[in-house]
Scaffold this active site. Structure first.
Site, PDB file in Angstrom:
ATOM      1  N   HIS A 151      34.725 -29.616 -82.671  1.00 27.40           N
ATOM      2  CA  HIS A 151      34.062 -28.374 -83.074  1.00 27.40           C
ATOM      3  C   HIS A 151      34.892 -27.548 -84.047  1.00 27.40           C
ATOM      4  O   HIS A 151      35.176 -26.372 -83.830  1.00 27.40           O
ATOM      5  CB  HIS A 151      33.536 -27.539 -81.907  1.00 27.40           C
ATOM      6  CG  HIS A 151      34.322 -27.605 -80.620  1.00 27.40           C
ATOM      7  ND1 HIS A 151      35.535 -27.009 -80.474  1.00 27.40           N
ATOM      8  CD2 HIS A 151      34.035 -28.178 -79.430  1.00 27.40           C
ATOM      9  CE1 HIS A 151      35.975 -27.217 -79.251  1.00 27.40           C
ATOM     10  NE2 HIS A 151      35.082 -27.927 -78.597  1.00 27.40           N
TER      11      HIS A 151
ATOM     12  N   HIS B  69      31.517 -29.586 -65.938  1.00 25.96           N
ATOM     13  CA  HIS B  69      31.408 -28.796 -67.168  1.00 25.96           C
ATOM     14  C   HIS B  69      30.279 -29.424 -67.991  1.00 25.96           C
ATOM     15  O   HIS B  69      30.253 -30.642 -68.161  1.00 25.96           O
ATOM     16  CB  HIS B  69      32.766 -28.887 -67.873  1.00 25.96           C
ATOM     17  CG  HIS B  69      32.873 -28.216 -69.192  1.00 25.96           C
ATOM     18  ND1 HIS B  69      32.060 -27.193 -69.600  1.00 25.96           N
ATOM     19  CD2 HIS B  69      33.756 -28.432 -70.212  1.00 25.96           C
ATOM     20  CE1 HIS B  69      32.430 -26.811 -70.809  1.00 25.96           C
ATOM     21  NE2 HIS B  69      33.437 -27.543 -71.207  1.00 25.96           N
TER      22      HIS B  69
ATOM     23  N   GLU C  26      29.522 -29.187 -71.199  1.00 22.45           N
ATOM     24  CA  GLU C  26      29.706 -29.464 -72.634  1.00 22.45           C
ATOM     25  C   GLU C  26      29.469 -30.957 -72.890  1.00 22.45           C
ATOM     26  O   GLU C  26      29.909 -31.802 -72.099  1.00 22.45           O
ATOM     27  CB  GLU C  26      31.120 -29.054 -73.064  1.00 22.45           C
ATOM     28  CG  GLU C  26      31.234 -28.967 -74.573  1.00 22.45           C
ATOM     29  CD  GLU C  26      32.596 -28.449 -75.022  1.00 22.45           C
ATOM     30  OE1 GLU C  26      33.425 -28.067 -74.167  1.00 22.45           O
ATOM     31  OE2 GLU C  26      32.808 -28.424 -76.253  1.00 22.45           O
TER      32      GLU C  26
ATOM     33  N   ASP D 149      30.683 -33.389 -74.531  1.00 24.47           N
ATOM     34  CA  ASP D 149      31.715 -34.442 -74.505  1.00 24.47           C
ATOM     35  C   ASP D 149      31.977 -34.936 -73.083  1.00 24.47           C
ATOM     36  O   ASP D 149      32.552 -36.010 -72.894  1.00 24.47           O
ATOM     37  CB  ASP D 149      33.024 -33.983 -75.185  1.00 24.47           C
ATOM     38  CG  ASP D 149      33.546 -32.649 -74.679  1.00 24.47           C
ATOM     39  OD1 ASP D 149      32.747 -31.869 -74.144  1.00 24.47           O
ATOM     40  OD2 ASP D 149      34.752 -32.397 -74.832  1.00 24.47           O
TER      41      ASP D 149
ATOM     42  N   HIS E 176      36.363 -23.245 -69.372  1.00 25.20           N
ATOM     43  CA  HIS E 176      36.052 -23.101 -70.767  1.00 25.20           C
ATOM     44  C   HIS E 176      34.664 -22.490 -71.053  1.00 25.20           C
ATOM     45  O   HIS E 176      34.539 -21.639 -71.893  1.00 25.20           O
ATOM     46  CB  HIS E 176      36.200 -24.486 -71.375  1.00 25.20           C
ATOM     47  CG  HIS E 176      35.831 -24.670 -72.790  1.00 25.20           C
ATOM     48  ND1 HIS E 176      35.462 -25.883 -73.307  1.00 25.20           N
ATOM     49  CD2 HIS E 176      35.787 -23.796 -73.812  1.00 25.20           C
ATOM     50  CE1 HIS E 176      35.216 -25.760 -74.577  1.00 25.20           C
ATOM     51  NE2 HIS E 176      35.399 -24.508 -74.925  1.00 25.20           N
TER      52      HIS E 176
ATOM     53  N   ASP F  38      38.747 -28.860 -68.194  1.00 29.37           N
ATOM     54  CA  ASP F  38      39.446 -28.668 -69.478  1.00 29.37           C
ATOM     55  C   ASP F  38      40.812 -27.983 -69.311  1.00 29.37           C
ATOM     56  O   ASP F  38      41.597 -27.938 -70.260  1.00 29.37           O
ATOM     57  CB  ASP F  38      38.573 -27.853 -70.440  1.00 29.37           C
ATOM     58  CG  ASP F  38      37.543 -28.735 -71.138  1.00 29.37           C
ATOM     59  OD1 ASP F  38      37.692 -29.968 -71.095  1.00 29.37           O
ATOM     60  OD2 ASP F  38      36.594 -28.204 -71.730  1.00 29.37           O
TER      61      ASP F  38
ATOM     62  N   TYR G  25      45.585 -27.315 -78.052  1.00 29.94           N
ATOM     63  CA  TYR G  25      44.342 -27.219 -77.283  1.00 29.94           C
ATOM     64  C   TYR G  25      44.159 -25.799 -76.745  1.00 29.94           C
ATOM     65  O   TYR G  25      43.094 -25.198 -76.873  1.00 29.94           O
ATOM     66  CB  TYR G  25      44.407 -28.224 -76.124  1.00 29.94           C
ATOM     67  CG  TYR G  25      43.120 -28.389 -75.394  1.00 29.94           C
ATOM     68  CD1 TYR G  25      42.233 -29.401 -75.749  1.00 29.94           C
ATOM     69  CD2 TYR G  25      42.768 -27.556 -74.349  1.00 29.94           C
ATOM     70  CE1 TYR G  25      41.036 -29.564 -75.078  1.00 29.94           C
ATOM     71  CE2 TYR G  25      41.580 -27.699 -73.679  1.00 29.94           C
ATOM     72  CZ  TYR G  25      40.721 -28.710 -74.041  1.00 29.94           C
ATOM     73  OH  TYR G  25      39.529 -28.858 -73.387  1.00 29.94           O
TER      74      TYR G  25
ATOM     75  N   HIS H  46      40.636 -34.171 -70.661  1.00 32.78           N
ATOM     76  CA  HIS H  46      41.127 -34.780 -71.914  1.00 32.78           C
ATOM     77  C   HIS H  46      42.616 -35.057 -71.762  1.00 32.78           C
ATOM     78  O   HIS H  46      43.356 -34.230 -71.214  1.00 32.78           O
ATOM     79  CB  HIS H  46      40.985 -33.813 -73.098  1.00 32.78           C
ATOM     80  CG  HIS H  46      39.574 -33.507 -73.487  1.00 32.78           C
ATOM     81  ND1 HIS H  46      38.729 -34.431 -74.060  1.00 32.78           N
ATOM     82  CD2 HIS H  46      38.863 -32.355 -73.417  1.00 32.78           C
ATOM     83  CE1 HIS H  46      37.567 -33.861 -74.323  1.00 32.78           C
ATOM     84  NE2 HIS H  46      37.616 -32.599 -73.926  1.00 32.78           N
TER      85      HIS H  46
END
Ligand SMILES: Cc1cc2nc3c(=O)[nH]c(=O)nc-3n(C[C@H](O)[C@H](O)[C@H](O)COP(=O)(O)O)c2cc1C
Length: 568
Positions: free
Chosen positions: A190, A245, A247, A249, A312, A331, A359, A390
């Site tokens: 992003h 989460h 999101e 990904d 996040h 995250d 990050y 991640h």
């Protein structure tokens, strides 16, 4: 046993909150007029926020989407004019959030999550501020479906594995596996750069119930699905898919799993359920909604869930296995780092620490208050391993300590002895000024300088350097009465990330109208509440001797101000 805070167990509450928590506990009351005109009485104890008091009184109409983190501003209230001045004073986060609110703000506005209640609030009446009108949810879902807005809605087509490695699962401890995907190729997340690629970490727990934890980005769905099928012994044996989460990904492959796994239930919180339905067609999905602190019995083990809103996204949560003391931290502590190794102690510490800093700066800097709340919540949870969404898994206790301490420092933007000079230039006059300011700083000594031309340094790296610097010095020539577009873009990015606790000054060259660029720069600096240490330095076209001398002086003053600031 290792606690999430294994050293320097400093509570992450600021002074105001510490004072508030020590106050007495007698009960007071006030009235809230809700948006439908109904009046509700709220009993409170001194030191509670209005938001927490409303929750305790089950007046949920006061609550906002961000979970009381001074971010969404949906819990805004209007006080009566005569009451405003006597209420507990606004903290900077509340002021900041109101400054960015979508809703109509008045002089008597407060946020319920920011307003600490004391005896002066006893008997007052406040009114919920109206919300900006939003489109009806049902209609929007229908429209999205029809237009097929999301690429991840397209049909999943199984692909061949690129290599045996991409199909490999990794055993973490008995019955617990890594089942994610290592994306060596991704270079942009992003808008910010990921020079070392990334991973989408999905996990799997084998017990009497088979549980998948999070998924991977949709282009890699086939690799993940194969792993889940293999680990559960067939899709019909999968019981749960936990979504920490929403999101894409981490969630966008769930839609393919739900077509294959007939008995699987999606385990997530209420907000996550809504957010998933705003991304995907979830009409056929079976959900098991879990509340904060709730647990799910898997057989030998129990999996618990804790909401960590806005560390996040608003629906963010973490999952925890008490038996193995494993935290699926989503995250939090993530790094964009692709490697064939899965654990922190198998790669160079400096590499992952740097990636974790990038990050944090680019994703979480803005969200420091919610991050601090999450750290505080998790501070009481004993952990042996942290499994983020991640990057590398943390199993080395020393590394866990160091990374948590980093988060504590980053979440406060704790300054180091560093000044970042960020500038743009057309014909090098502003650049020359930047170098002379650098000389001035160097002359004082004891302060590092990073000189960052916005056209040669990506915003990713600028944000990372700004995270822990003590001061930012920003320069731009005047272009059509304003700053140059690239520096405008960098400053807009920083404004959104809201670095705290910075000293600052502006400078720049102009042709015939002096003020335009520095006025823009100062507006940005004021917006992030930087402390402007000295007036701007200006140069008409190329800097002459007087300007050069002023640049040196400005550099010296900035360096001295930083050294003074660091003593505090
Ligand atoms: C396209 C263009 C637009 C400009 N617009 C303005 C302006 O609106 N006001 C002004 O004072 N100077 C303006 N200037 C002059 C520059 O600000 C001036 O040349 C300055 O010294 C450039 O600094 P630099 O050498 O760091 O690029 C403009 C220059 C260019 C090339």
């Amino acid at each position: 046993m290792l606690s999430f805070f294994t050293s320097n167990k400093k509570p992450l509450v600021n002074k105001v909150e510490q004072v508030a928590s020590r106050l007495f506990t007698s009960t007071y009351k006030l009235n809230v007029v809700l948006r439908d005109g109904k009046k509700k009485e709220i009993k409170y104890k001194k030191g509670e926020t209005l938001y927490d008091a409303a929750t305790n009184n089950k007046v949920f109409a006061v609550l906002g989407q961000c979970g009381g983190n001074m971010s969404c501003t949906q819990c805004q209230i209007y006080t009566k004019e005569e009451d405003f001045g006597k209420l507990y004073k606004m903290r900077p986060q509340e002021k900041d959030a109101l400054g960015h609110a979508n809703e109509r703000i008045e002089e008597r506005s407060r946020l319920s999550c920011g307003l600490i209640l004391d005896e002066n609030a006893d008997g007052i009446e406040v009114e919920m501020a109206p919300l900006r009108k939003r489109k009806k949810k049902k209609k929007r879902v229908k429209k999205n479906k029809k237009r097929n807005l999301h690429p991840q809605d397209t049909e999943y087509v199984p692909k061949q594995f690129d290599s045996t490695f991409s199909s490999a699962v990794t055993k973490i401890v008995d019955d617990i596996y890594w089942a994610g995907y290592v994306d060596f190729a991704v270079r942009d997340f992003h808008g910010y750069l990921t020079p070392n690629g990334s991973t989408y970490n999905a996990y799997f727990i084998k017990d009497e119930k088979n549980v998948a934890i999070d998924s991977v980005k949709y282009p890699f769905a086939d690799r993940w699905l194969d792993k889940i099928e293999y680990l559960s012994g067939g899709f019909d044996k999968l019981d749960y898919i936990v979504c920490n989460h929403a999101e894409p990904d981490h969630s966008s492959s769930i839609q393919y799993l739900m077509k294959k796994a007939p008995y699987a239930e999606v385990v997530c919180n209420e907000k996550c359920k809504t957010t998933l339905s705003q991304h995907f067609d979830t009409s056929d999905w079976k959900f098991r909604v879990v509340n904060h602190g709730e647990s799910l019995k898997l057989g030998k083990r129990t999996l618990s869930f804790y909401n960590t809103p806005l560390s996040h996204w608003p629906e963010s949560m973490v999952s925890y296995l008490a038996a193995e003391q494993i935290l699926f931290s989503m995250d939090i502590l993530g790094q964009h780092y692709a490697s064939s190794k899965r654990f922190d102690d198998e790669v160079k510490w400096d590499d992952i620490e740097h990636e974790a800093k990038i990050y944090y700066a680019n994703i979480l800097m803005r969200l420091s208050v919610p991050v601090q709340k999450s750290l505080k919540l998790l501070g009481g949870v004993p952990v042996k391993m942290i499994l983020p969404s991640h990057g590398q898994i943390f199993r080395n206790p020393e590394n866990i300590n160091k990374m948590v301490q980093n988060y504590v420092n980053w979440s406060k933007c704790t300054p180091t002895n560093k000044i970042v000079i960020i500038y743009d230039t057309m014909w090098n006059s502003t650049e020359k000024m930047a170098y002379h300011i650098l000389d001035g700083i160097q002359k004082v000594g004891g302060v590092d300088v990073k000189l960052m031309n916005v056209r040669r340094n990506h915003i990713t790296d600028i944000a990372t350097e700004v995270l822990d610097c003590a001061a930012i010095v920003v320069g731009s020539p005047v272009l059509n009465e304003h700053i140059m577009p690239e520096i405008g873009s960098a400053l807009t990015y920083l404004e959104g990330l809201r670095p705290q606790n910075k000293l600052a000054m502006a400078f720049g060259s102009y042709g015939w109208s002096a003020g335009g660029a520095v006025k823009d720069i100062n507006r940005y600096l004021n917006s992030i509440r930087a402390k402007i240490v000295r007036p701007e330095v200006l140069s008409q076209f190329a800097p002459n001797e007087d300007v050069i001398e002023e640049c040196h002086k400005a550099g010296e003053e900035m360096a001295k101000a930083v050294l003074e600031h660091l003593k505090k």
